[in-house]
Design a protein around this motif. Structure first.
Motif, PDB file in Angstrom:
ATOM      1  N   ILE A  45       0.843  -1.187   0.000  1.00  0.00           N
ATOM      2  CA  ILE A  45       0.000   0.000   0.000  1.00  0.00           C
ATOM      3  C   ILE A  45       0.880   1.239   0.000  1.00  0.00           C
ATOM      4  N   LYS A  46       0.641   2.124  -0.959  1.00  0.00           N
ATOM      5  CA  LYS A  46       1.351   3.402  -1.060  1.00  0.00           C
ATOM      6  C   LYS A  46       2.865   3.234  -0.970  1.00  0.00           C
ATOM      7  N   GLY A  47       3.397   2.264  -1.648  1.00  0.00           N
ATOM      8  CA  GLY A  47       4.838   2.095  -1.715  1.00  0.00           C
ATOM      9  C   GLY A  47       5.459   1.307  -0.585  1.00  0.00           C
ATOM     10  N   GLU A  48       4.664   0.880   0.372  1.00  0.00           N
ATOM     11  CA  GLU A  48       5.205   0.124   1.504  1.00  0.00           C
ATOM     12  C   GLU A  48       4.737  -1.321   1.424  1.00  0.00           C
ATOM     13  N   HIS A  49       5.690  -2.230   1.476  1.00  0.00           N
ATOM     14  CA  HIS A  49       5.395  -3.655   1.434  1.00  0.00           C
ATOM     15  C   HIS A  49       5.382  -4.166   2.863  1.00  0.00           C
ATOM     16  N   SER A  50       4.282  -4.781   3.270  1.00  0.00           N
ATOM     17  CA  SER A  50       4.136  -5.274   4.634  1.00  0.00           C
ATOM     18  C   SER A  50       3.833  -6.761   4.600  1.00  0.00           C
ATOM     19  N   GLN A  51       4.542  -7.508   5.446  1.00  0.00           N
ATOM     20  CA  GLN A  51       4.312  -8.949   5.517  1.00  0.00           C
ATOM     21  C   GLN A  51       4.463  -9.412   6.950  1.00  0.00           C
ATOM     22  N   ARG A  91      20.908   0.816  -0.553  1.00  0.00           N
ATOM     23  CA  ARG A  91      21.349  -0.136  -1.568  1.00  0.00           C
ATOM     24  C   ARG A  91      22.616   0.394  -2.227  1.00  0.00           C
ATOM     25  N   ALA A  92      23.234  -0.417  -3.062  1.00  0.00           N
ATOM     26  CA  ALA A  92      24.472  -0.028  -3.732  1.00  0.00           C
ATOM     27  C   ALA A  92      24.295   1.233  -4.579  1.00  0.00           C
ATOM     28  N   ASP A  93      23.088   1.442  -5.128  1.00  0.00           N
ATOM     29  CA  ASP A  93      22.834   2.638  -5.934  1.00  0.00           C
ATOM     30  C   ASP A  93      22.422   3.830  -5.070  1.00  0.00           C
ATOM     31  N   ASP A  94      22.571   3.725  -3.748  1.00  0.00           N
ATOM     32  CA  ASP A  94      22.288   4.755  -2.756  1.00  0.00           C
ATOM     33  C   ASP A  94      20.795   4.996  -2.529  1.00  0.00           C
ATOM     34  N   THR A  95      19.946   4.097  -3.004  1.00  0.00           N
ATOM     35  CA  THR A  95      18.511   4.204  -2.739  1.00  0.00           C
ATOM     36  C   THR A  95      18.247   3.843  -1.285  1.00  0.00           C
ATOM     37  N   ALA A  96      17.409   4.631  -0.626  1.00  0.00           N
ATOM     38  CA  ALA A  96      17.080   4.391   0.776  1.00  0.00           C
ATOM     39  C   ALA A  96      16.219   3.143   0.926  1.00  0.00           C
ATOM     40  N   VAL A  97      16.495   2.381   1.974  1.00  0.00           N
ATOM     41  CA  VAL A  97      15.704   1.206   2.336  1.00  0.00           C
ATOM     42  C   VAL A  97      15.316   1.390   3.798  1.00  0.00           C
ATOM     43  N   ASP A  98      14.017   1.607   4.048  1.00  0.00           N
ATOM     44  CA  ASP A  98      13.526   1.799   5.409  1.00  0.00           C
ATOM     45  C   ASP A  98      12.691   0.587   5.809  1.00  0.00           C
ATOM     46  N   ILE A  99      13.038   0.001   6.947  1.00  0.00           N
ATOM     47  CA  ILE A  99      12.369  -1.211   7.405  1.00  0.00           C
ATOM     48  C   ILE A  99      11.911  -1.019   8.842  1.00  0.00           C
ATOM     49  N   ARG A 110       5.591  -8.411  12.089  1.00  0.00           N
ATOM     50  CA  ARG A 110       5.316  -7.744  10.809  1.00  0.00           C
ATOM     51  C   ARG A 110       6.564  -6.980  10.384  1.00  0.00           C
ATOM     52  N   VAL A 111       6.932  -7.148   9.106  1.00  0.00           N
ATOM     53  CA  VAL A 111       8.046  -6.413   8.522  1.00  0.00           C
ATOM     54  C   VAL A 111       7.485  -5.503   7.447  1.00  0.00           C
ATOM     55  N   LYS A 112       7.736  -4.193   7.603  1.00  0.00           N
ATOM     56  CA  LYS A 112       7.293  -3.198   6.625  1.00  0.00           C
ATOM     57  C   LYS A 112       8.534  -2.637   5.932  1.00  0.00           C
ATOM     58  N   ILE A 113       8.501  -2.649   4.600  1.00  0.00           N
ATOM     59  CA  ILE A 113       9.653  -2.195   3.826  1.00  0.00           C
ATOM     60  C   ILE A 113       9.221  -1.133   2.829  1.00  0.00           C
ATOM     61  N   ARG A 114       9.970  -0.022   2.803  1.00  0.00           N
ATOM     62  CA  ARG A 114       9.794   1.002   1.777  1.00  0.00           C
ATOM     63  C   ARG A 114      11.173   1.248   1.168  1.00  0.00           C
ATOM     64  N   ILE A 115      11.228   1.148  -0.155  1.00  0.00           N
ATOM     65  CA  ILE A 115      12.476   1.392  -0.868  1.00  0.00           C
ATOM     66  C   ILE A 115      12.308   2.649  -1.704  1.00  0.00           C
ATOM     67  N   GLY A 116      13.179   3.616  -1.471  1.00  0.00           N
ATOM     68  CA  GLY A 116      13.084   4.885  -2.177  1.00  0.00           C
ATOM     69  C   GLY A 116      11.866   5.660  -1.705  1.00  0.00           C
ATOM     70  N   ALA A 123      11.708  -5.219  -5.379  1.00  0.00           N
ATOM     71  CA  ALA A 123      12.853  -5.269  -4.465  1.00  0.00           C
ATOM     72  C   ALA A 123      12.401  -5.540  -3.035  1.00  0.00           C
ATOM     73  N   SER A 124      11.269  -4.961  -2.634  1.00  0.00           N
ATOM     74  CA  SER A 124      10.731  -5.213  -1.291  1.00  0.00           C
ATOM     75  C   SER A 124      10.345  -6.678  -1.132  1.00  0.00           C
ATOM     76  N   GLU A 125       9.711  -7.231  -2.160  1.00  0.00           N
ATOM     77  CA  GLU A 125       9.334  -8.647  -2.121  1.00  0.00           C
ATOM     78  C   GLU A 125      10.566  -9.540  -2.047  1.00  0.00           C
ATOM     79  N   ALA A 126      11.648  -9.140  -2.723  1.00  0.00           N
ATOM     80  CA  ALA A 126      12.888  -9.931  -2.679  1.00  0.00           C
ATOM     81  C   ALA A 126      13.462  -9.954  -1.263  1.00  0.00           C
ATOM     82  N   ILE A 127      13.424  -8.827  -0.574  1.00  0.00           N
ATOM     83  CA  ILE A 127      13.913  -8.788   0.805  1.00  0.00           C
ATOM     84  C   ILE A 127      13.013  -9.641   1.702  1.00  0.00           C
ATOM     85  N   GLN A 128      11.690  -9.508   1.528  1.00  0.00           N
ATOM     86  CA  GLN A 128      10.760 -10.314   2.336  1.00  0.00           C
ATOM     87  C   GLN A 128      10.991 -11.806   2.101  1.00  0.00           C
TER      88      GLN A 128
END
Length: 138
Positions: A45-51, A91-99, A110-116, A123-128
């Motif tokens: 939802i709105k750029g945040e992946h939650s699992q 990330r290596a390309d300097d994109t922010a990863v907030d968890i 629950r793990v919530k991930i927002r990238i950029g 990318a969020s699904e890959a981390i999850q």
């Protein structure tokens, strides 16, 4: 009399138009889906992946830290207490990863991930997925 009816019809038409257009104007893409046993629920939802992961908070926290390490995502800040934890990484390309990791009962977190700024679903699904593997799933 006709003037009042015309205005009333016009208002309803504007309300209907607003309701029809609002999803496309909001920029919000929402997807809620169920996940397999042990993985819990998944939402984007709105750029945040939650699992929700089916393991104790401490185990999920450790698996999250390990997943970032395995994926070469550099942790800049990590804070945790009994109510939850946050990780700010890059990330290596300097994109922010907030968890955010939050306990959801004794055997789930629950793990919530927002990238950029706007999120990166793949990318969020890959981390999850890496977290789930670290917990003995998938």
């Amino acid at each position: 009399m006709k003037m009042k009816r015309g205005l009333r019809d016009c208002r309803w038409a504007l309300v209907a138009l607003a309701l029809v257009l609002s999803p496309s104007l909001s920029g919000c893409v929402a997807l809620v889906a169920g996940a397999g046993a042990g993985a819990g629920t998944v939402a984007y939802i709105k750029g945040e992946h939650s699992q929700v992961h089916g393991a104790a908070y401490e185990r999920v926290w450790a698996a999250t830290q390990n997943a970032l390490k395995q994926m070469n995502i550099r942790v800049a800040k990590s804070e945790k207490d009994a109510l939850g934890g946050i990780i700010e990484a890059r990330r290596a390309d300097d994109t922010a990863v907030d968890i955010k990791v939050e306990p959801v009962g004794s055997d789930a977190a629950r793990v919530k991930i927002r990238i950029g700024m706007f999120g990166d679903k793949a990318a969020s699904e890959a981390i999850q997925a890496r977290i789930a593997v670290g917990l003995g799933g998938r």
